[in-house]
Design a protein around this motif. Sequence first.
Motif, PDB file in Angstrom:
ATOM      1  N   TYR A   1       5.166  51.773  73.556  1.00 48.59           N
ATOM      2  CA  TYR A   1       4.547  52.828  74.339  1.00 48.59           C
ATOM      3  C   TYR A   1       3.459  53.564  73.553  1.00 48.59           C
ATOM      4  N   ASP A   2       2.885  52.912  72.559  1.00 45.81           N
ATOM      5  CA  ASP A   2       1.871  53.555  71.720  1.00 45.81           C
ATOM      6  C   ASP A   2       0.680  54.020  72.551  1.00 45.81           C
ATOM      7  N   GLY A   3       0.269  53.175  73.511  1.00 41.68           N
ATOM      8  CA  GLY A   3      -0.883  53.544  74.336  1.00 41.68           C
ATOM      9  C   GLY A   3      -0.616  54.772  75.181  1.00 41.68           C
TER      10      GLY A   3
ATOM     11  N   SER B   1      -5.979  45.847  74.117  1.00 41.45           N
ATOM     12  CA  SER B   1      -7.006  46.032  73.091  1.00 41.45           C
ATOM     13  C   SER B   1      -8.402  45.682  73.589  1.00 41.45           C
ATOM     14  N   SER B   2      -8.507  45.201  74.828  1.00 43.66           N
ATOM     15  CA  SER B   2      -9.809  44.862  75.399  1.00 43.66           C
ATOM     16  C   SER B   2      -9.735  45.033  76.912  1.00 43.66           C
ATOM     17  N   MET B   3     -10.901  45.087  77.555  1.00 50.44           N
ATOM     18  CA  MET B   3     -10.944  45.204  79.010  1.00 50.44           C
ATOM     19  C   MET B   3     -10.371  43.959  79.672  1.00 50.44           C
ATOM     20  N   GLU B   4     -10.545  42.794  79.027  1.00 53.16           N
ATOM     21  CA  GLU B   4      -9.987  41.554  79.581  1.00 53.16           C
ATOM     22  C   GLU B   4      -8.472  41.643  79.675  1.00 53.16           C
ATOM     23  N   GLU B   5      -7.841  42.125  78.591  1.00 57.55           N
ATOM     24  CA  GLU B   5      -6.385  42.282  78.614  1.00 57.55           C
ATOM     25  C   GLU B   5      -5.963  43.304  79.656  1.00 57.55           C
ATOM     26  N   PHE B   6      -6.689  44.397  79.769  1.00 49.53           N
ATOM     27  CA  PHE B   6      -6.345  45.420  80.746  1.00 49.53           C
ATOM     28  C   PHE B   6      -6.354  44.857  82.161  1.00 49.53           C
ATOM     29  N   TRP B   7      -7.417  44.115  82.521  1.00 53.52           N
ATOM     30  CA  TRP B   7      -7.516  43.571  83.872  1.00 53.52           C
ATOM     31  C   TRP B   7      -6.455  42.515  84.131  1.00 53.52           C
ATOM     32  N   ARG B   8      -6.012  41.800  83.088  1.00 56.03           N
ATOM     33  CA  ARG B   8      -4.961  40.786  83.277  1.00 56.03           C
ATOM     34  C   ARG B   8      -3.574  41.399  83.362  1.00 56.03           C
TER      35      ARG B   8
ATOM     36  N   PHE C   1       5.613  43.404  87.691  1.00 55.47           N
ATOM     37  CA  PHE C   1       4.361  43.595  88.405  1.00 55.47           C
ATOM     38  C   PHE C   1       3.240  44.087  87.500  1.00 55.47           C
ATOM     39  N   PHE C   2       3.547  44.358  86.243  1.00 57.47           N
ATOM     40  CA  PHE C   2       2.526  44.741  85.279  1.00 57.47           C
ATOM     41  C   PHE C   2       3.104  44.560  83.879  1.00 57.47           C
ATOM     42  N   HIS C   3       2.206  44.312  82.942  1.00 60.59           N
ATOM     43  CA  HIS C   3       2.570  44.320  81.532  1.00 60.59           C
ATOM     44  C   HIS C   3       2.124  45.664  80.924  1.00 60.59           C
ATOM     45  N   SER C   4       2.303  45.817  79.646  1.00 63.74           N
ATOM     46  CA  SER C   4       1.969  47.089  78.984  1.00 63.74           C
ATOM     47  C   SER C   4       0.457  47.232  78.833  1.00 63.74           C
ATOM     48  N   TRP C   5      -0.225  47.500  79.982  1.00 62.01           N
ATOM     49  CA  TRP C   5      -1.686  47.608  79.975  1.00 62.01           C
ATOM     50  C   TRP C   5      -2.163  48.766  79.111  1.00 62.01           C
ATOM     51  N   TRP C   6      -1.284  49.744  78.872  1.00 62.89           N
ATOM     52  CA  TRP C   6      -1.673  50.889  78.043  1.00 62.89           C
ATOM     53  C   TRP C   6      -1.857  50.507  76.571  1.00 62.89           C
ATOM     54  N   ASN C   7      -1.383  49.301  76.204  1.00 59.98           N
ATOM     55  CA  ASN C   7      -1.582  48.809  74.838  1.00 59.98           C
ATOM     56  C   ASN C   7      -2.683  47.757  74.757  1.00 59.98           C
TER      57      ASN C   7
END
Length: 320
Positions: A1-3, A271-278, A263-269
Amino acid sequence: YDGLINLAKMLGVVILMKLLLRQSVFTAEEDPPLLVTIIPTMPSIPLLILVFPCFAMLLTYRVELLLSQHKVSWDNALPCHLVTLSMCLAIPVLMIKRQDTLDGLIFNLLVCLSYIILTMKLNSFIQVNKTYREKLTSSNNNESLCYPENLTLSSLARFWLAPTLVYQPNQDCSPSIRVKVVIKRFLEFFLLQVAVRQGMLTIPNVVSGLVKALDNEDVLLIIERFLTLSLVFNCVWMSCFYLLFVSFLQFLAEITQTLERTFFHSWWNASSMEEFWRWWNLPVHRWCVKHIYVPLVKNRFSKHSAMLAVLVVGAKAHEG
């Protein structure tokens, strides 16, 4: 939960700066924001908007059933499917009316969202069944398939209610419905929708104060109003995310006994916009991978082109 911890720290700094600025600037007395009703007030719903999803699903089901029985060719079925999918996208644009209230705007948003989901699900239903037919006609296919036994109205209705966009007729169901989980998620949804709507109703007051500060060229007040706006927006966005991806989708997964609960992964962690959108919206990401990325790669498009297509369609689905 660092993000999330970093986000909480940033919001804490925003709150502290806002409180300090609040003591240094003069603000005219503002009208208190209106209070939302506990139950949203929905406008009148055109009959076509209510009826067409059932018609589209029944028509698609009937065409797929005829294809499985070899009573119609794919060349004749394809135009029918294209017209159905096009109508799913066109009807909200043609039928919804302009709304002047928050609940009316949310209603229009939900209508558009539900029809986009309907289009994506019907497209998945069509493509998966087409893949099954191609596997059945393959001479070297030894895979056990559920086709055409999966073509039932109950299967299609369950897929429509399930919190997934990819049609998976072979997926097993959970053994039972946990009533306590259903009640918990329903209460979360009911309470959060009130909080989210109240937060949305607060934003126009903050924006109005920001506009007045710009007109008066009051730099400190502009900063204070901007910090308030960013704070309210972040709280509303996070509440909406929890409302949809935790409360509502988990509620649907429980009542439809769907095993897929991620339904989601830890998008708050990320490290890039690509990871966030995935990571932040896995149902849409899975649909894009299965029905856009994989077919393009199989048709000898480069992986870069396929990834770009997934990004564009995913962004249009979210912005639409």
